[in-house]
Design an enzyme around this catalytic site. Sequence first.
Site, mmCIF file in Angstrom:
data_model
loop_
_atom_site.group_PDB
_atom_site.id
_atom_site.type_symbol
_atom_site.label_atom_id
_atom_site.label_comp_id
_atom_site.label_asym_id
_atom_site.label_seq_id
_atom_site.Cartn_x
_atom_site.Cartn_y
_atom_site.Cartn_z
ATOM 1 N N GLY A 81 0.897 -1.276 -0.123
ATOM 2 C CA GLY A 81 -0.013 0.017 0.030
ATOM 3 C C GLY A 81 0.870 1.218 -0.044
ATOM 4 O O GLY A 81 1.751 1.303 -0.811
ATOM 5 N N GLY A 82 0.694 2.201 0.925
ATOM 6 C CA GLY A 82 1.191 3.459 1.087
ATOM 7 C C GLY A 82 2.795 3.283 1.359
ATOM 8 O O GLY A 82 3.597 4.107 0.775
ATOM 9 N N GLY A 100 19.384 8.949 -34.888
ATOM 10 C CA GLY A 100 18.698 9.612 -33.882
ATOM 11 C C GLY A 100 19.514 9.225 -32.631
ATOM 12 O O GLY A 100 19.862 9.876 -31.725
ATOM 13 N N ALA A 101 20.145 7.980 -32.825
ATOM 14 C CA ALA A 101 20.786 7.394 -31.374
ATOM 15 C C ALA A 101 22.154 8.281 -31.513
ATOM 16 O O ALA A 101 22.632 8.358 -30.253
ATOM 17 C CB ALA A 101 20.853 6.046 -31.627
HETATM 18 C C1 HXC Z 1 -2.444 -2.446 11.009
HETATM 19 C C2 HXC Z 1 -1.340 -4.418 10.246
HETATM 20 C C3 HXC Z 1 -1.298 -4.201 9.154
HETATM 21 C C4 HXC Z 1 -1.695 -2.639 8.690
HETATM 22 C C5 HXC Z 1 -0.351 -5.784 8.924
HETATM 23 N N1 HXC Z 1 -0.619 -5.686 10.282
HETATM 24 N N2 HXC Z 1 -0.659 -4.759 8.306
HETATM 25 N N3 HXC Z 1 -1.889 -3.738 11.404
HETATM 26 N N4 HXC Z 1 -2.498 -2.070 9.633
HETATM 27 N N5 HXC Z 1 -1.669 -2.105 7.564
HETATM 28 C C6 HXC Z 1 -0.591 -6.493 11.502
HETATM 29 C C7 HXC Z 1 -1.423 -7.679 11.420
HETATM 30 O O1 HXC Z 1 -2.855 -7.506 11.742
HETATM 31 C C8 HXC Z 1 -0.624 -8.683 12.274
HETATM 32 O O2 HXC Z 1 -0.867 -8.132 13.660
HETATM 33 C C9 HXC Z 1 0.960 -8.450 12.103
HETATM 34 O O3 HXC Z 1 0.768 -6.807 11.391
HETATM 35 C C10 HXC Z 1 1.453 -9.091 11.134
HETATM 36 O O4 HXC Z 1 0.649 -9.330 9.943
HETATM 37 P P1 HXC Z 1 0.419 -10.813 9.323
HETATM 38 O O5 HXC Z 1 -0.741 -10.441 8.244
HETATM 39 O O6 HXC Z 1 0.321 -11.743 10.546
HETATM 40 O O7 HXC Z 1 1.768 -10.838 8.627
HETATM 41 P P2 HXC Z 1 2.163 -11.635 7.003
HETATM 42 O O8 HXC Z 1 1.406 -12.801 7.156
HETATM 43 O O9 HXC Z 1 3.566 -11.565 6.993
HETATM 44 O O10 HXC Z 1 1.505 -10.660 6.149
HETATM 45 C C11 HXC Z 1 2.039 -9.382 6.003
HETATM 46 C C12 HXC Z 1 1.107 -8.362 4.983
HETATM 47 C C13 HXC Z 1 -0.225 -8.367 5.647
HETATM 48 C C14 HXC Z 1 1.348 -8.922 3.533
HETATM 49 C C15 HXC Z 1 1.903 -7.018 4.948
HETATM 50 O O11 HXC Z 1 -0.264 -8.168 6.909
HETATM 51 C C16 HXC Z 1 -1.365 -7.415 4.721
HETATM 52 O O12 HXC Z 1 -1.709 -7.764 3.822
HETATM 53 N N6 HXC Z 1 -1.551 -6.222 5.581
HETATM 54 C C17 HXC Z 1 -1.978 -5.151 4.917
HETATM 55 C C18 HXC Z 1 -1.454 -4.703 3.809
HETATM 56 C C19 HXC Z 1 -2.241 -3.536 3.047
HETATM 57 O O13 HXC Z 1 -3.487 -4.010 2.258
HETATM 58 N N7 HXC Z 1 -1.835 -2.318 3.316
HETATM 59 C C20 HXC Z 1 -2.559 -1.347 2.807
HETATM 60 C C21 HXC Z 1 -3.088 -0.314 3.830
HETATM 61 S S1 HXC Z 1 -3.548 0.788 2.980
HETATM 62 P P3 HXC Z 1 -1.088 -9.360 14.914
HETATM 63 O O14 HXC Z 1 -1.498 -8.500 15.849
HETATM 64 O O15 HXC Z 1 -1.937 -10.320 14.347
HETATM 65 O O16 HXC Z 1 0.458 -9.769 15.007
HETATM 66 C C22 HXC Z 1 -2.566 1.860 2.418
HETATM 67 C C23 HXC Z 1 -2.812 3.266 1.683
HETATM 68 C C24 HXC Z 1 -2.175 4.114 1.725
HETATM 69 O O17 HXC Z 1 -1.160 1.862 2.969
HETATM 70 C C25 HXC Z 1 -2.047 4.749 0.282
HETATM 71 C C26 HXC Z 1 -0.894 6.124 0.251
HETATM 72 C C27 HXC Z 1 -0.742 6.122 -1.297
#
Ligand code: HXC
Length: 518
Positions: free
Chosen positions: A173-174, A408-409
Site C-alpha cells: 500500500g502506502g 537519432g541514437a
Molecule cells: C495495521 C497491520 C497492517 C496494517 C499488518 N498488520 N498490516 N496492522 N495496519 N496495514 C498487522 C497484522 O494485523 C498482524 O497483527 C501483524 O501486523 C503481522 O501481519 P500478518 O498479516 O500476520 O503478517 P504476514 O502474514 O507476514 O503478512 C504481511 C502483510 C499483511 C502481507 C503485510 O499483513 C497484509 O496484507 N497487510 C495489509 C497490507 C495492506 O493492504 N496495506 C495497505 C494499507 S492501505 P497481529 O496482531 O496479528 O500480529 C495503505 C494506503 C496508503 O497503505 C496509500 C498511500 C498512497
Amino acid sequence: MDTNGKLFKKFLEREDRIANQFNTENATKQHNKGKLTARERIELLFDKDTFEEIDAFVTTAAATSNFGTITESFGDGVIVGHGKVSGRLVFSYAQDFTVMGGSLGVVHAQKISKIQQMALKMGAPIIGLIDSGGARIQEGIASLAGYATIFKNNIDSSGVIPQISVIMGPAAGGAVYSPALTDFVFMTNKTSYMFVTGPNVVKEVLNEDVTNDELGGAEVHSKKSGVAHMMYEDEEHTIQGVRKMLTYFPSNNVENPPIILNPEEKDDYIEKLRDVVPDDPNKPYDVKDVIDLIADTNSFYEISEKYAQNIVVGFARLKGNTIGIVANQPKMLAGTIDINSSIKAARFIRFCDAFNIPLLTLEDVPGFLPGIDQEHMGIIRNGAKMLYAYTEATVPKITVILRKSYGGAYIVMNSKNIGGDFNFAWPTAEIAVMGPDGAVAVLYRRELLASEDPVALKKELVKTYRDEIANPYIADEKGYIDEVIDPAVTRKKLIIAFEALQNKQVSSPAKKHGNIPL
Ligand code: HXC
C-alpha cells in the site's frame, strides 16, 4: 547525580523496556522468516558504535480505535537516528515488523518525518529500511496524512540529498510510494515484496491467484518492472550493497563525491583495449569488458543490472573520482535504444547531474529499436527522455564512440551538439545517418532491383558506404567529434579530459523547471 537514586532508576527502567522490545520472541519471529530485526539491520548499516537513536521513548498515539486494537509500544514500530557510514554522516529509519506489522501510524510517521527533515537540513543521505504493511488501518486518515507528509519530504529532498530505500519485508500500500520517490530501491530476494494492492485484492477483483513473490518480489521488480535497482540474496549483502553505493556519492548536491584511490595498480589493460571491439561490425561483445578496462580496478558498481540490459549504467571511479557510466550493450538487442533503456538511462543521468557526478558515455548503438510494440507504447515520448536528460545535464560529459553511432541514437548519446564536452571516437567508429544496409536500400533501391546480381552489388555498395561514409574521419574533419583516439590511450585521455572539466560552469536560462516528457 546520584546514580542509585530513584530518578536514575526510572531512567534505567525505560532503557530496559526499549531493549526488551527486541526480545528473543520477536527476534525469532523475524529470523524464522529469514529476516533480521530492525535493530540488527541498523547495526549492519552503520560503522560500529556510531548509531545515535532519537525518539526511542516516543509512545504510540493514544488513538482510540473502534476497529482492531492498537498495541502500545515505545518507539511506535520504527527506529530513527543517525550515525556514520564509512566515516560520513547518514540518517536512517528502520521499521519494526513485529510492532503491528511495521504499519505506519501517526507517531511512526512523525518520527520518520522528523528524521527526513533533519537529514535535509544537515545535507546528509537518508536510508529507509522498510518492513511494513502500509497505513495502520486502526488509525485511519491520520495514517494517510502521515504518508502524505513523508512523500512531501521525499520530494523536497529529491536532488538535494541522496535517498535510498531498502525493502526488507513487505512494502504494501502506502509503503511503496516513498521508495518510488527516492533515488534507489534495494530489495532482498525471497523475503521482500512491494505492491500497491496485494494478492488478496487481486483475487477479489480479478479472481487471479498470485503469490506475494510472483506479484511483487525482488526478481519481478529487478527484471520486469524496473522498480528495484538492486537485488541481493540476503539482508547482510543488501545492506553491504547500500554501504558500497554510498561511497560513490557526495553527501548532498553542493558537495563533490569523495576521492577514493585504489592502491591496486591497473596493469595489462592497454593492449586489451585495442582488441576488445571485434573487427566484424556485426559481432556482439560485452561492453562491461570495456568498462572494466577503462575504470579503476573493480570500481564498477552496476545499477539495474537485470532490467533493460541493452543499456548498462552504473558508477565507477577514474583515478579515484566517481563517474557515472552509460553504455550501449551490443550483446543485448544489438545495443538498440528502446523504451525501457531510455527510461533507465534518463533517470540515472538525472541522478548523476543532480549530485555532481560527471558522465561518461560509451557508445555503440545502431539506432532505436524498430517495431509496432515500441511505436505503440510510445518510443517517441519515452526515447525523448534520454535526449532530454543528457541535454539538460550540466555536469562534465564525455563520449567515446566505440563502434556504431547511427541516426537519432547518435544525437541522443551525448553528441557534441547537445552538449558533449569532449567527444572521442575509436578508429572502429561508424558515424552516419543510418547503417550501411539501410542506406543502400534507400539510395539504390532501383539499381538493386534492376541488377542481375543484386547480392554482389549490395555487398559492393555496403563496402563503399563503410569506406566513404560510416567511419569516424568525416565527423573528425568537420569537428563533430574532437579526436579519433587509439583505444589503448582511452583511460589516460579520459583522466586528463575529466580533470580539465572539473571547474565546468554552465548557466542555463532561468525557469521554474523544464517539462521532461514523462
Ligand atoms: C495495521 C497491520 C497492517 C496494517 C499488518 N498488520 N498490516 N496492522 N495496519 N496495514 C498487522 C497484522 O494485523 C498482524 O497483527 C501483524 O501486523 C503481522 O501481519 P500478518 O498479516 O500476520 O503478517 P504476514 O502474514 O507476514 O503478512 C504481511 C502483510 C499483511 C502481507 C503485510 O499483513 C497484509 O496484507 N497487510 C495489509 C497490507 C495492506 O493492504 N496495506 C495497505 C494499507 S492501505 P497481529 O496482531 O496479528 O500480529 C495503505 C494506503 C496508503 O497503505 C496509500 C498511500 C498512497
